[in-house]
Write an enzyme that holds these catalytic residues in place. Structure first.
Site, PDB file in Angstrom:
ATOM      1  N   ALA A   1     -12.383   2.498  -5.310  1.00 14.17           N
ATOM      2  CA  ALA A   1     -12.128   1.490  -6.347  1.00 14.17           C
ATOM      3  C   ALA A   1     -13.285   0.498  -6.461  1.00 14.17           C
ATOM      4  O   ALA A   1     -13.817   0.266  -7.545  1.00 14.17           O
ATOM      5  CB  ALA A   1     -10.826   0.756  -6.040  1.00 14.17           C
ATOM      6  N   GLN A   2     -13.686  -0.104  -5.353  1.00 13.35           N
ATOM      7  CA  GLN A   2     -14.773  -1.065  -5.406  1.00 13.35           C
ATOM      8  C   GLN A   2     -16.122  -0.366  -5.538  1.00 13.35           C
ATOM      9  O   GLN A   2     -16.974  -0.778  -6.322  1.00 13.35           O
ATOM     10  CB  GLN A   2     -14.776  -1.962  -4.161  1.00 13.35           C
TER      11      GLN A   2
ATOM     12  N   ARG B   1     -19.449  10.547   3.318  1.00 13.96           N
ATOM     13  CA  ARG B   1     -19.403  11.337   4.550  1.00 13.96           C
ATOM     14  C   ARG B   1     -19.503  12.820   4.170  1.00 13.96           C
ATOM     15  O   ARG B   1     -19.076  13.216   3.061  1.00 13.96           O
ATOM     16  CB  ARG B   1     -18.145  11.046   5.351  1.00 13.96           C
TER      17      ARG B   1
ATOM     18  N   ARG C   1     -14.697  15.991  -2.923  1.00 14.69           N
ATOM     19  CA  ARG C   1     -13.506  15.143  -3.058  1.00 14.69           C
ATOM     20  C   ARG C   1     -13.625  14.207  -4.259  1.00 14.69           C
ATOM     21  O   ARG C   1     -14.675  14.090  -4.861  1.00 14.69           O
ATOM     22  CB  ARG C   1     -13.346  14.284  -1.799  1.00 14.69           C
TER      23      ARG C   1
ATOM     24  N   HIS D   1     -15.552  -7.468   2.162  1.00 20.25           N
ATOM     25  CA  HIS D   1     -14.486  -8.159   2.898  1.00 20.25           C
ATOM     26  C   HIS D   1     -14.994  -8.293   4.328  1.00 20.25           C
ATOM     27  O   HIS D   1     -15.589  -7.360   4.872  1.00 20.25           O
ATOM     28  CB  HIS D   1     -13.189  -7.335   2.837  1.00 20.25           C
TER      29      HIS D   1
ATOM     30  N   GLY E   1     -10.910  -3.265  -8.262  1.00 22.85           N
ATOM     31  CA  GLY E   1     -12.127  -2.655  -8.789  1.00 22.85           C
ATOM     32  C   GLY E   1     -12.089  -2.385 -10.283  1.00 22.85           C
ATOM     33  O   GLY E   1     -13.092  -2.568 -10.983  1.00 22.85           O
TER      34      GLY E   1
ATOM     35  N   GLU F   1      -7.163 -18.445  -3.135  1.00 23.16           N
ATOM     36  CA  GLU F   1      -6.343 -17.489  -2.375  1.00 23.16           C
ATOM     37  C   GLU F   1      -4.849 -17.750  -2.522  1.00 23.16           C
ATOM     38  O   GLU F   1      -4.044 -17.018  -1.972  1.00 23.16           O
ATOM     39  CB  GLU F   1      -6.739 -17.519  -0.898  1.00 23.16           C
TER      40      GLU F   1
END
Ligand SMILES: NC(=O)c1ccc[n+]([C@@H]2O[C@H](COP(=O)([O-])OP(=O)(O)OC[C@H]3O[C@@H](n4cnc5c(N)ncnc54)[C@H](OP(=O)(O)O)[C@@H]3O)[C@@H](O)[C@H]2O)c1
Ligand SMILES: [Mg+2]
Lengths: 476, 490
Positions: free
Chosen positions: B47-48, B68, B76, B132, B158, B389
């Site tokens: 997403a991001q 990976r 994938r 994050h 995202g 937040e």
């Protein structure tokens, strides 16, 4: 009175002008306003009701015997006839021509009314003068008196309010209102702000066709019609670009766009390949092809909205794509309108801000705008006939009006390239004409290259002479 | 590895927590220059990863992806995301040794293993970026001394990051430099350029620290943002059913009620949300919120304490080590709740009715926002950060419930947020049990019987003053003012 019915009627006016395929029904109790641009044939249409022109084909029924007509053409004819009389008398004493009083008396059915009218309209002092010596305004009044006193079964008035002084105008409007309770009327007017109360229907004539018939009470259609007329007739210019906000200059020897051997492919499915296309400055192009042939994909290679623009050989506005340019550097040269954009443009902001957002290529407005930008946006709103609605929310507009505003947004910065991806899609007939009228004004009035995606021959735009057709068989 | 925050002396802990400054647009005049010509390699294309990469490339930067090996071999979804968008994709060995900036956009729980794998491949003096700070702060990941470590954290999912960029705007973004890893003093310049590349600078950038980001992010998502909305949904629904309200109506009132009522927060904070109620309803909501704040205050403190001490993260990491057994179990339980299983009825509910018949929900939002804000600021988190937040993100999360109830909310938020949300819910539902017993349909489901709309003037003035003078309203007014300057359209 009977129903007047014109079915597929064509009328020829001395081979100079033709009305064709006119279908029109005037029911008892209806009063029609006929409108259209100059030269559209609106005067011809009402003149035909009064028996002018040569009926070529179609069927007519219910047109009454006594139709009174007031129009410039008919006024001119009468004056010409008077002048001819003068010529005929050349051997004798010099004639003064027919006096006004005589002209009025011919065909007069209501002497009291005639007297009243002569006084009210200020014709008394010239009652003995020769008709052909009158000024245009005075002649017009005489014509009105003749028509109103002839006890017609149908009264046809072509621009009756033109050139009348204030008092006469007020009197005439009053009089027509009273008359309307007994005599059906067809009135030609170019301006909507003068529509008399009693008018029940509006006809719009375009290029010799009766293009639209709208009921007065249908407010939405009336508003569209008003706008169409405004766009076609107002003499407002397409607003200038912001002089303080000049685009970085393009190299004049470069084409605007050069696409070389391009491919769009999703998984195993090739939309097109080996496509070459060059768009030079000021070239207008029409792009067509079946659904799925990649028209919108091709356009988004140019606008930078397609991710595969980075894996193709694309040169746009001096940038070879994928060499460190940002999409905002590309977009600043492009104005863009499509149905998809309209769907994405879901904001609650006002019309003025939507137009200003074109300066920033953004959906919504996120930057402070200058007074100049606001002034330019307001000029566009004036052109669209939406000045009073500048602060109304965009989301509250009709589908067609939103399209018009988005075209103004695309043009506001006078981009070198204007991309119109099926700008008429999803629009009804009247709104299509509105959009086409606006685009034609844009094409005619500046140096923007127009790239127009369109299938419908009816929606062709004059002046677009380059064509690219995608076959849809993965090759161009 | 030790919890990094816990290794710092108190003075530094407080200094880091208190780091937060709203940056002005004119601090970004250099645009993306600091990243121009640099090779940016993104790890992970979810997403991001995908959406940030699309934005950075469209801003004229050189972006490629490393995945990976299995993801590439098996082609994938992450591989498809990158290749179908025309990006170069390569293995770690192919791309990392020449990368100038590496964006780690893999799931948080993979960070330790991912970073340990890639670090030896990174060239001397390169930059590693996070979205994050959990890995650095809670897991104490040590990064090689020569590497610059920064964070650029969009405060949105995202898909929003991309959608707002395409519109010509961006999403609010928090940036930070890891002080221990800024060998060349270029961290801030890189983070700013990165925020510009994603469009974040247009919507507002908070200059913060890894620690402030993690501690405030965790606190917000566990309590008001996700936890309170989940607890509130379950309690309000069960209450209405118990009181004989039509199940379809109850389901709809809650599913869309959060979104509708918190929309008012976006425009004018808690004050505006409360002003949407009639005078008698406002006073009721105020009183209910006060009662709930007293009941829930210890819970908010506990969450903040557990976040500060690292108890929360070590508990969650245990669950990671145990194949997410707790998380998956709680997720399944949520799917079985009555609220989740009752579809919204085909009834018309007007915008105002969501307020009038959802007084308790409004009270819950007010109590949760204020408590979370109070607790965060008391813990040393600066008001700006605490505002983002708590109040700022509440409508964004409420939107997800409107889409597909709690399922959608928990699918959209990170696993970390989801885990914390369940923790909160399990504690809060019993905590509010007694309170809920005293509730009837006048504040949830039916609305007050307003044959008499009169209120006591003095009481109304007192309540209005209390709502308006809460500190979240003061900072909210300032920050929404900045936002409105930049974003005239919400
Ligand atoms: N979601 C949000 O709203 C949000 C907002 C702000 C910040 N963030 C942060 O952004 C980061 C990424 O989150 P996300 O939501 O984008 O995650 P995501 O959608 O789950 O994507 C993660 C990507 O990482 C890859 N990946 C998974 N395990 C991996 C491993 N062991 N090694 C290498 N690659 C692996 C995945 O691809 P394969 O499995 O195919 O390899 C996938 O492409 C996190 O730090 C998160 O906290 C998220
Ligand atoms: Mg968060």
């Amino acid at each position: 009175m009977h129903v007047i019915r014109l079915d597929a009627v064509s009328v020829d006016f001395d081979g100079r002008f033709q009305l064709s395929d006119i279908n029109w029904v005037i029911e008892p109790g209806q009063h029609w306003l006929v409108t259209g641009t100059n030269g559209s044939g609106k005067s011809a249409l009402v003149a035909a009701l009064a028996g002018m022109g040569e009926r070529m084909s179609g069927t007519w029924s219910g047109v009454p015997e006594r139709v009174a007509l007031v129009s410039y053409e008919q006024q001119a004819e009468l004056i010409e006839a008077e002048l001819r009389k003068d010529d005929a008398d050349i051997l004798d004493v010099i004639s003064e021509g027919t006096p006004v009083g005589e002209i009025i008396d011919a065909g007069c059915q209501d002497r009291d009314l005639a007297n009243e009218l002569v006084d009210t309209l200020g014709l008394r002092p010239m009652i003995d003068r020769a008709f052909r010596k009158l000024s245009t305004g005075e002649t017009r009044k005489v014509m009105l008196v003749r028509a109103l006193t002839s006890q017609p079964d149908l009264l046809v008035l072509d621009e009756p309010f033109d050139g009348l002084d204030g008092d006469s105008l007020a009197w005439l409007q009053d009089h027509l209102r009273v008359l309307a309770t007994t005599v059906p009327m067809v009135i030609v007017l170019n301006r909507f702000d003068e529509i008399p109360e009693f008018i029940t229907h509006v006809a719009y004539v375009d290029d010799g066709h009766l293009a639209h018939r709208v009921e007065r009470s249908d407010e939405a259609s009336m508003a569209d019609l008003y706008q169409l007329l405004h766009l076609k007739t107002s003499d407002l210019e397409v607003p200038q670009a912001d002089p303080a906000d000049r685009l970085p200059a393009l190299n004049p020897s470069d084409p605007l766009v050069r696409i070389t051997d391009a491919t769009i492919r999703y998984d195993e499915n090739t939309v097109f390949e080996h496509l070459d296309w060059t768009i030079e400055t000021n070239q207008h192009w029409q792009l067509s092809g079946p659904n799925g042939s990649g028209k919108t994909g091709l356009l988004s290679l140019i606008t930078g909205d397609h991710p595969q623009c980075y894996v193709n050989d694309i040169f746009v506005f001096g940038f070879q794509r994928g060499t460190g340019e940002s999409i905002w550097q590309i977009k600043q040269y492009i104005g863009y309108v499509s149905t998809a954009l309209q769907w994405e443009y879901r904001v609650g902001t006002g019309l003025r801000n939507v137009i200003i957002s074109g300066f920033f290529d953004s959906i919504g407005l996120y930057s402070k705008s200058t007074d100049m930008q606001k002034a330019i946006a307001d000029e566009w709103l004036a052109l669209l006939g939406m000045s009073e609605r500048a602060d109304e929310p965009f989301s509250g507009l009709s589908f067609g009006d939103r399209r018009l505003v988005l075209i103004a947004r695309a043009m506001v910065k006078h981009p070198p390239l204007l991309i119109l991806d099926e700008p008429c899609l999803g629009l009804d007939d009247m709104n299509r004409q509105l959009v086409l009228a606006l685009i034609e004004r844009i094409c005619a009035s500046n140096e923007t290259a127009v790239l127009y995606v369109n299938h419908r021959p009816q929606d062709a735009i004059r002046g677009i002479d380059n064509h690219l057709t995608l076959s849809g068989e993965s090759a161009s | 590895m030790a919890n990094y925050f816990n290794t710092l002396p108190l003075r530094e802990q407080l200094a880091e927590l208190g780091k937060c400054r709203f940056m002005h647009l004119d601090e970004f005049t250099e645009g993306v220059d600091a990243l121009k010509g640099k090779k940016i390699v993104v790890i992970g294309c979810g997403a991001q990863g995908l959406n940030q990469g699309l934005n950075l490339r469209d801003s004229g930067l050189d972006v490629s992806y490393t995945l990976r090996a299995e993801a590439i071999e098996q082609q994938r979804q992450s591989w498809k995301n990158a290749t179908s968008n025309g990006f170069t994709v390569g293995t770690y060995e192919e791309l990392l040794p020449t990368a100038d900036v590496v964006l780690n956009l893999t799931p948080d729980k993979q960070h330790t293993s991912v970073v340990n794998t890639i670090m030896p491949l990174m060239k001397h003096g390169a930059c590693l970026s996070y979205s994050h700070g959990f890995n650095i702060v809670e897991e104490g990941m040590q990064i090689r001394d020569d590497i610059t470590v920064i964070m650029v954290a969009p405060k949105c999912p995202g898909s929003e990051v991309r959608a707002e960029y395409v519109r010509g705007f961006g999403v609010p973004t928090l940036i930070a430099v890891h002080e221990d890893n800024d060998p060349n003093g270029e961290g801030l310049a890189l983070a700013k350029a990165y925020a510009v590349g994603t469009g974040g600078h247009k919507a507002g950038v908070l200059m913060s620290s890894f620690i402030a980001e993690v501690k405030s992010d965790l606190m917000g998502e566990q309590t008001i943002l996700c936890g309170m909305l989940q607890t509130g949904s379950l309690l309000c629904f069960d209450k209405m059913i118990e009181e004989g309200i039509d199940a379809g109506y109850a389901s709809k009132l809650i599913q869309y009620g959060w979104e509708t009522t918190t929309e008012a927060l976006k425009y004018g904070g808690v004050t505006n949300m409360m002003d949407r109620l009639s005078n008698p309803a406002k006073i009721r909501a105020f009183d209910l919120a006060e009662q709930m704040k007293d009941i829930m205050r210890p819970l908010y403190w506990k969450h903040q304490d557990d976040i500060m001490t690292g108890t929360f993260s070590s508990g969650m990491m245990d669950d990671w080590a145990n194949d997410d057994a707790k998380l998956l179990g709680w997720r399944a339980d949520t799917a079985e709740t009555a609220f989740e299983k009752t579809p919204a009825g085909d009834v018309e509910i007007s915008e105002q009715e969501y307020f009038d018949n959802g007084i308790l929900m409004v009270a819950m939002v007010k109590a949760g926002v204020e408590l979370a804000f109070e607790t965060m600021t008391a813990a040393g988190i600066i008001a700006d950060s605490a505002y983002y937040e708590s109040l700022h993100e509440t409508p964004l999360i409420a939107n997800t419930i409107a889409r597909k109830k709690l399922y959608e909310m928990n699918a959209t938020i990170s696993d970390t947020a989801e885990y914390g949300c369940y923790l909160y819910n399990h504690a809060c539902v019993p905590l509010l049990g007694e309170f809920i017993k005293g509730i009837s349909t006048d504040v949830i489901g039916k609305g007050l019987d307003l044959s008499d709309t009169g209120v006591d003037n003095a009481r109304l003035i007192e309540v209005n003053a209390a709502i308006r003078s809460h500190p979240v309203e003061a900072i909210g007014g300032v920050l929404r003012g900045y936002m409105a300057d930049m974003k005239q359209i919400i």
